[in-house]
Every structure is written in C-alpha cells, then in structure tokens.
Motif scaffolding. Structure first.
Motif, PDB file in Angstrom:
ATOM      1  N   GLY A 117       0.779  -1.230   0.000  1.00 50.32           N
ATOM      2  CA  GLY A 117       0.000   0.000   0.000  1.00 50.32           C
ATOM      3  C   GLY A 117       0.809   1.276   0.000  1.00 50.32           C
ATOM      4  O   GLY A 117       0.238   2.371   0.086  1.00 50.32           O
ATOM      5  N   THR A 118       2.123   1.175  -0.118  1.00 52.85           N
ATOM      6  CA  THR A 118       2.972   2.368  -0.105  1.00 52.85           C
ATOM      7  C   THR A 118       2.869   3.142  -1.419  1.00 52.85           C
ATOM      8  O   THR A 118       3.003   4.373  -1.437  1.00 52.85           O
ATOM      9  N   ILE A 119       2.609   2.411  -2.503  1.00 51.83           N
ATOM     10  CA  ILE A 119       2.521   3.007  -3.831  1.00 51.83           C
ATOM     11  C   ILE A 119       1.256   2.506  -4.520  1.00 51.83           C
ATOM     12  O   ILE A 119       0.893   1.328  -4.387  1.00 51.83           O
ATOM     13  N   ASN A 120       0.573   3.404  -5.242  1.00 44.74           N
ATOM     14  CA  ASN A 120      -0.582   3.002  -6.029  1.00 44.74           C
ATOM     15  C   ASN A 120      -0.113   2.307  -7.306  1.00 44.74           C
ATOM     16  O   ASN A 120       0.779   2.809  -7.998  1.00 44.74           O
ATOM     17  N   LYS A 121      -0.714   1.187  -7.610  1.00 47.27           N
ATOM     18  CA  LYS A 121      -0.318   0.425  -8.798  1.00 47.27           C
ATOM     19  C   LYS A 121      -0.422   1.264 -10.060  1.00 47.27           C
ATOM     20  O   LYS A 121       0.439   1.199 -10.951  1.00 47.27           O
ATOM     21  N   ASP A 122      -1.492   2.073 -10.162  1.00 48.78           N
ATOM     22  CA  ASP A 122      -1.707   2.873 -11.364  1.00 48.78           C
ATOM     23  C   ASP A 122      -0.679   3.989 -11.522  1.00 48.78           C
ATOM     24  O   ASP A 122      -0.585   4.604 -12.600  1.00 48.78           O
ATOM     25  N   ASP A 123       0.075   4.275 -10.451  1.00 53.81           N
ATOM     26  CA  ASP A 123       1.071   5.360 -10.509  1.00 53.81           C
ATOM     27  C   ASP A 123       2.440   4.869 -10.995  1.00 53.81           C
ATOM     28  O   ASP A 123       3.349   5.677 -11.206  1.00 53.81           O
ATOM     29  N   VAL A 124       2.594   3.566 -11.162  1.00 56.20           N
ATOM     30  CA  VAL A 124       3.890   3.008 -11.576  1.00 56.20           C
ATOM     31  C   VAL A 124       4.068   3.145 -13.084  1.00 56.20           C
ATOM     32  O   VAL A 124       3.185   2.760 -13.858  1.00 56.20           O
ATOM     33  N   LYS A 125       5.197   3.719 -13.483  1.00 58.99           N
ATOM     34  CA  LYS A 125       5.514   3.882 -14.908  1.00 58.99           C
ATOM     35  C   LYS A 125       6.883   3.261 -15.184  1.00 58.99           C
ATOM     36  O   LYS A 125       7.712   3.150 -14.288  1.00 58.99           O
ATOM     37  N   THR A 126       7.127   2.882 -16.423  1.00 57.50           N
ATOM     38  CA  THR A 126       8.442   2.374 -16.822  1.00 57.50           C
ATOM     39  C   THR A 126       9.300   3.552 -17.262  1.00 57.50           C
ATOM     40  O   THR A 126       8.950   4.262 -18.205  1.00 57.50           O
ATOM     41  N   LEU A 127      10.413   3.755 -16.566  1.00 61.59           N
ATOM     42  CA  LEU A 127      11.292   4.885 -16.861  1.00 61.59           C
ATOM     43  C   LEU A 127      12.259   4.579 -17.999  1.00 61.59           C
ATOM     44  O   LEU A 127      12.472   5.392 -18.896  1.00 61.59           O
ATOM     45  N   LEU A 128      12.854   3.387 -17.979  1.00 59.53           N
ATOM     46  CA  LEU A 128      13.882   3.045 -18.969  1.00 59.53           C
ATOM     47  C   LEU A 128      14.122   1.548 -18.962  1.00 59.53           C
ATOM     48  O   LEU A 128      13.593   0.821 -18.119  1.00 59.53           O
ATOM     49  N   ALA A 236      13.724  -3.630 -16.857  1.00 57.41           N
ATOM     50  CA  ALA A 236      12.993  -2.365 -16.887  1.00 57.41           C
ATOM     51  C   ALA A 236      13.075  -1.694 -15.523  1.00 57.41           C
ATOM     52  O   ALA A 236      13.008  -2.357 -14.487  1.00 57.41           O
ATOM     53  N   TYR A 237      13.219  -0.375 -15.535  1.00 56.55           N
ATOM     54  CA  TYR A 237      13.298   0.411 -14.302  1.00 56.55           C
ATOM     55  C   TYR A 237      11.961   1.118 -14.072  1.00 56.55           C
ATOM     56  O   TYR A 237      11.649   2.098 -14.773  1.00 56.55           O
ATOM     57  N   PRO A 238      11.173   0.675 -13.111  1.00 56.98           N
ATOM     58  CA  PRO A 238       9.923   1.381 -12.824  1.00 56.98           C
ATOM     59  C   PRO A 238      10.159   2.596 -11.922  1.00 56.98           C
ATOM     60  O   PRO A 238      11.102   2.632 -11.127  1.00 56.98           O
ATOM     61  N   ILE A 239       9.284   3.595 -12.065  1.00 57.17           N
ATOM     62  CA  ILE A 239       9.348   4.803 -11.243  1.00 57.17           C
ATOM     63  C   ILE A 239       7.949   5.107 -10.723  1.00 57.17           C
ATOM     64  O   ILE A 239       6.954   4.860 -11.414  1.00 57.17           O
ATOM     65  N   ALA A 240       7.861   5.638  -9.497  1.00 56.30           N
ATOM     66  CA  ALA A 240       6.562   6.001  -8.940  1.00 56.30           C
ATOM     67  C   ALA A 240       6.726   7.033  -7.829  1.00 56.30           C
ATOM     68  O   ALA A 240       7.747   7.068  -7.135  1.00 56.30           O
ATOM     69  N   VAL A 241       5.699   7.855  -7.675  1.00 56.30           N
ATOM     70  CA  VAL A 241       5.616   8.798  -6.549  1.00 56.30           C
ATOM     71  C   VAL A 241       4.906   8.075  -5.414  1.00 56.30           C
ATOM     72  O   VAL A 241       3.884   7.415  -5.626  1.00 56.30           O
ATOM     73  N   LEU A 242       5.451   8.182  -4.216  1.00 54.26           N
ATOM     74  CA  LEU A 242       4.856   7.491  -3.072  1.00 54.26           C
ATOM     75  C   LEU A 242       3.533   8.140  -2.648  1.00 54.26           C
ATOM     76  O   LEU A 242       3.374   9.362  -2.735  1.00 54.26           O
ATOM     77  N   LYS A 243       2.619   7.314  -2.161  1.00 54.84           N
ATOM     78  CA  LYS A 243       1.298   7.793  -1.760  1.00 54.84           C
ATOM     79  C   LYS A 243       1.361   8.818  -0.630  1.00 54.84           C
ATOM     80  O   LYS A 243       0.591   9.767  -0.596  1.00 54.84           O
TER      81      LYS A 243
END
Length: 276
Positions: A117-128, A236-243
């Motif tokens: 629950g620290t990060i929303n799944k929909d907020d995860v993006k692939t950076l590189l 793949a490197y995922p990136i996300a802003v924490l909730k």
C-alpha cells in the motif's frame, strides 16, 4: 489685534495638523503597500522544496547531470538522492525512510511497495530499460559464457540475487544457460551493481555481471559480451511517486522531467535505453 492674531495662529496650527495627518496616512499606506509587495514577492519566489529520491545505484552518474538540469527548470526544488540496491532502498522505505519518488532497477521491489500500500499500482511507470553485460579485467579472454567454467576463471562477481536486481538477472542467465551449478562456487556477491563493477576493477574477481550503463565510460574493464534478452527477464526500471509524499506536485514534476525528451536524452547519454 491680539484676537485676530490668535485666530490666525489657530488656523495655521489646524493647517499644519491636516498636512501632518495626510503625510502620516500616506506613510502608513506606503508601508502597507510595501508589506503586501514583500509578501507577494516571497510567495512568488517560493520556499525551497526538498525532494527525497531513492534511486537504484546504477543511476549514480546520470543523476548528477539530471539534478543539474532539473534545477535549472525548477530552481525552488532541491533533490536529495539516496542511491543503493533496489532491495535495500525498498526496505528503507518500508521502515519509514523519507522518500517522495522511488526508482527501482527491477519490478520485484516496486511490486512489494504496491502490495503493502505504499505506492498506487496505477502510478507506476516504466522509466527506462537496460542491458546486462559481462565485464572482464583488461586482458582477460572471454569468448562465450561457457568460458566461465574454465579453471582460469576463479571469481565471478554478481549482485546478491535476493536484493540486487542485476544479481537476479545474472542468476537467471546462469540458470537458463545451464551454467549455475558449474560456477556456483566461483560466485562473489556484491551489495549492489557498483560494488560488482569495483570487484572486477580491483582484481577481486576476473569477470562480473553488470548493466551496460555501469560499464559506460569505464576504461579499466572490457565489455566482453552482452547477454541475450531471452536468457533473463526484461530489465525495466519502474518509477513512482509514493502515496504519502507531502510534495506530490514537485514529485510529479520531477517524474515528468525524467520521462520527457530532455530527461530521456540524459539517460541515453549514460548507456540507458528508452522504454519500449
């Protein structure tokens, strides 16, 4: 005569008093206007915002230029970057470390933060994306992965597969090429991919598995081969802003910068590839 003089004196005093009141009001109005202007100026300049970024160690060199370029377009935002293995960073975040943006070198660590629950799944993006390569000390002759079984190769450095994504990918390569059992006793585990590279540079291992970006611009080792994509998971490197970030707007600005052409061009300079 005295009476007339008294009247004139009284009139003069009243006039001077009116002028004084007018100047006083004007001064007060000017001071109020100045205070308002200062407040407006302070608000427009803004207070410096500190963003805490937890990023995979393989981004170390690229982050230096990224910080500089991001500061030019967002002068009121200061980046505090914490570099390390993705597994260690994940654990730090779970234990309450300050973090606004997480950049992992593998999906496993990001998925764990989504699950708790620290990060929303929909907020995860692939950076590189990245490549996994085998580097060797200068003069070491390696023609294929099968050469790792040779007696001349006694130490093979990889990241700890439990916490270092590069180590996990390296183990997948060794498993999928049926080499793991033959070379297991030669493996030297590093705490992150940068330590794996240093083992080869310092002679503590003859070869090591690192990302192509880690070997970029390094003169004291040779990239002897690039692993086949079908021998390991996609890197793949995922990136996300924490909730729970209290600086969501600034954090998303940083994320957008990394995903923009400007950010991607910087990452490409350091051996990374744009996400497909």
């Amino acid at each position: 005569m005295k009476k007339k003089f008294g009247i004139l004196t009284l009139a003069l005093c009243l006039m001077l008093g009116a002028v004084g009141c007018s100047n006083s009001n004007s001064s007060s109005s000017s001071n109020a206007s100045g205070s308002s202007s200062d407040a407006s100026s302070s608000q427009s300049s803004g207070k410096e915002i500190e963003l805490n970024i937890s990023a995979a160690a393989s981004l170390q060199e690229a982050m230096v230029e990224i910080e500089k370029e991001f500061k030019e377009v967002n002068p009121d935002v200061k980046l505090t970057v914490n570099l390390g293995s993705s597994g260690t960073l994940m654990q730090q975040i779970q234990e309450g470390a300050d973090c606004d943006v997480f950049i992992s070198a593998g999906a496993k660590q990001m998925d764990a933060l989504v699950e708790d629950g620290t990060i929303n799944k929909d907020d995860v993006k692939t950076l590189l994306i990245n490549d996994l390569v085998l580097v060797a000390a200068k003069g070491e002759k390696i023609d294929s992965l099968d050469d790792l079984k040779n007696d001349s190769i006694t130490k093979i450095a990889i990241g700890d597969p439990e916490s270092v994504p590069a180590g996990k990918y390296a183990k997948e390569v060794l498993d999928n090429t049926n080499l793991y059992d033959s070379v297991q006793n030669k493996l030297v585990l590093g705490k992150d991919v940068k330590q794996v590279l240093s083992y080869v540079q310092q002679g503590a291992a003859q070869v090591g598995f690192v990302y192509l970006s880690d070997a970029h611009g390094v003169d004291d080792v040779d990239v002897v081969l690039t692993t086949d994509e079908d021998t390991h998971s996609e890197i793949a490197y995922p990136i996300a802003v924490l909730k729970n970030s209290k600086k969501t707007d600034a954090a998303k600005q940083f994320e957008d910068f990394l995903l923009s052409d400007a950010g991607q061009n910087i990452l490409e300079k350091y051996g990374f590839k744009k996400a497909k």
